[in-house]
Write an enzyme that holds these catalytic residues in place. Structure first.
Site, PDB file in Angstrom:
ATOM      1  CB  ALA A  86      -0.021  -0.178  -6.072  1.00  0.00           C
ATOM      2  CE  LYS A  87       5.059   0.288 -12.650  1.00  0.00           C
ATOM      3  NZ  LYS A  87       5.674  -1.141 -12.086  1.00  0.00           N
TER       4      LYS A  87
END
Ligand code: NAD
Length: 411
Positions: free
Chosen positions: A100-101
């Site tokens: 994720a980011k």
């Protein structure tokens, strides 16, 4: 950046003969949230509209995991690319997370502490449905630090009505952070550097080293490499670069930074631009700032023998090919900077068990995992006759593909 991440996947998938259906699924993130919100400046009169993002690339492996960056270049493509790299990184390190980011499009250095806190709390409340200790766990990245993580944890906990330390990693020790997290990415970079030095017969002691970026990653990598005998000859931050063929004293750097806040004008050094810094003669180059630094424009002028990517995405595909042809060894980001997410994983595990480890224990475990992954990637590279980046991507992608095959398709 998204195009770079997708092209890397395509290139590797083709070589691996990856199943077309899985290949297609891995090119796009599973979930992406774009938010905009009002942000009141300290002067009270000005209200800016700020954009924020959180992208979860892959939910197959467990909760998703990835940093939050504050930077003016942040956009959906960049955050998506970074989430894709997090997936490969976690899989390569055999951590039970998908990638994720997140990010907010601001210049954190232009904000007061209270402005930074307000933005962080509002952004957290905008993405609150997406994050959680069992679902998606943010960490620090470019422009964010332990304090930002503490504000995220506090905002989330206020909404839940009880303390939830597991919602972020990279927290201060006092609220459940792990010893060794602050230097973990840099320590991992240096572990990969030492492994690569052994492979290419470059004695680390006395090796000349240039580091671009003197933040969480660059500063720790520089310090630890110097402890192993490397000679720091060039260094930069956003204000520009400095070099000294005879060596740069880190104590002097700390003193100068404490006084002025930037590297420019460091006594005993010559100034240079960030572009020129990358082309300095040296044995080892550590890009540890931002993406797209080694490109087709400068790759044929890079004079390092070994590049260890502290930053995410510092090398373009074209530069990769040029550097490979010139015999420059590049240790890719998804391996070299995986120390951060590895100790984030340790922090998460310690938090779940409410049982905390000593700094020595954290560092020893980190070094062991980084050495194991390094040897694995060098082995794949030799066996399959591919560069280190493709070898690291192959390892990550094949683990993810196998997990996807095992889980099957719903419904
Ligand atoms: P940071 O904000 O702590 O430090 C960034 C450093 O780079 C600062 O010294 C800054 O002045 C400098 N910089 C910024 N823009 C620059 C430019 N255009 N040219 C030269 N220098 C510039 O950030 P960080 O956490 O150290 O992250 C650096 C890189 O490492 C990013 O690519 C990030 O995604 C990656 N990374 C960070 C972690 C982590 O644990 N923090 C983990 C893995 C990867």
């Amino acid at each position: 950046m998204y195009r770079l991440a997708a092209a890397q996947l395509d290139q590797t998938a083709e070589r691996m003969g990856l199943d077309d259906n899985i290949w297609e699924r891995l090119r796009t993130p599973q979930r992406a949230l774009v938010v905009s919100f009002p942000f009141r400046r300290d002067n009270y009169a000005t209200v800016d509209t700020v954009f924020g993002y959180r992208v979860q690339h892959l939910l197959t492996m467990g909760p998703t995991k990835g940093g939050i960056r504050y930077d003016l270049d942040v956009d959906l493509g960049e955050v998506t690319a970074l989430s894709i790299w997090m997936t490969w990184k976690c899989a390569l390190m055999a951590l039970p997370f998908g990638g994720a980011k997140g990010g907010v499009r601001i210049d954190p250095h232009s904000l007061s502490r209270s402005e930074l806190q307000r933005i962080t709390r509002r952004y957290t409340s905008e993405i609150i449905e997406m994050i959680g200790p069992d679902t998606d766990i943010p960490a620090p990245d470019l422009g964010t630090d332990e304090q930002v993580m503490a504000w995220i944890m506090d905002t989330y906990s206020q909404q839940k009505g009880h303390a939830v330390p597991g919602v972020v990693t990279g927290k201060p020790i006092e609220i459940g952070g792990s010893h060794g997290r602050r230097e973990a990415t840099g320590r991992g970079v240096v572990t990969c550097l030492l492994e690569a030095c052994r492979e290419i017969d470059l004695p680390p002691s006395g090796a000349s080293m240039v580091v671009q970026g003197f933040g969480q990653v660059g500063a720790a990598a520089a310090r630890i490499a110097v402890q192993h005998g490397a000679k720091l000859v060039g260094l930069s931050d956003v204000s520009g670069g400095v070099f000294a063929p005879g060596g740069i004293e880190l104590a002097e750097v700390d003193r100068h930074l404490a006084e002025s806040g930037h590297l420019r004008g460091l006594p005993g050094t010559e100034p240079c631009t960030n572009e020129a810094l990358l082309e300095l003669p040296c044995d080892v180059l550590i890009p540890a700032a931002v993406q797209n630094q080694l490109t087709e424009k400068n790759a044929d002028r890079i004079r390092a023998r070994l590049v260890v990517e502290g930053a995410n995405g510092p090398t373009t595909l074209e530069a990769d090919a040029i550097l490979a042809e010139r015999g420059v060894t590049v240790v890719p980001d998804i391996l070299a900077n995986a120390g951060g997410v590895t100790v984030s994983y340790f922090e998460w595990v310690q938090g779940l068990q409410q049982f905390f480890w000593s700094e020595q224990e954290v560092n020893d475990r980190l070094i062991r995992l980084m050495q194991r992954a390094s040897k694995d990637v060098w082995g794949v590279s030799r066996q399959r006759g591919v560069g280190l980046r493709v070898a690291a991507l192959m390892r990550g992608i094949e683990r993810v593909a196998e997990a996807k095959r095992r889980r099957g398709i719903f419904p």
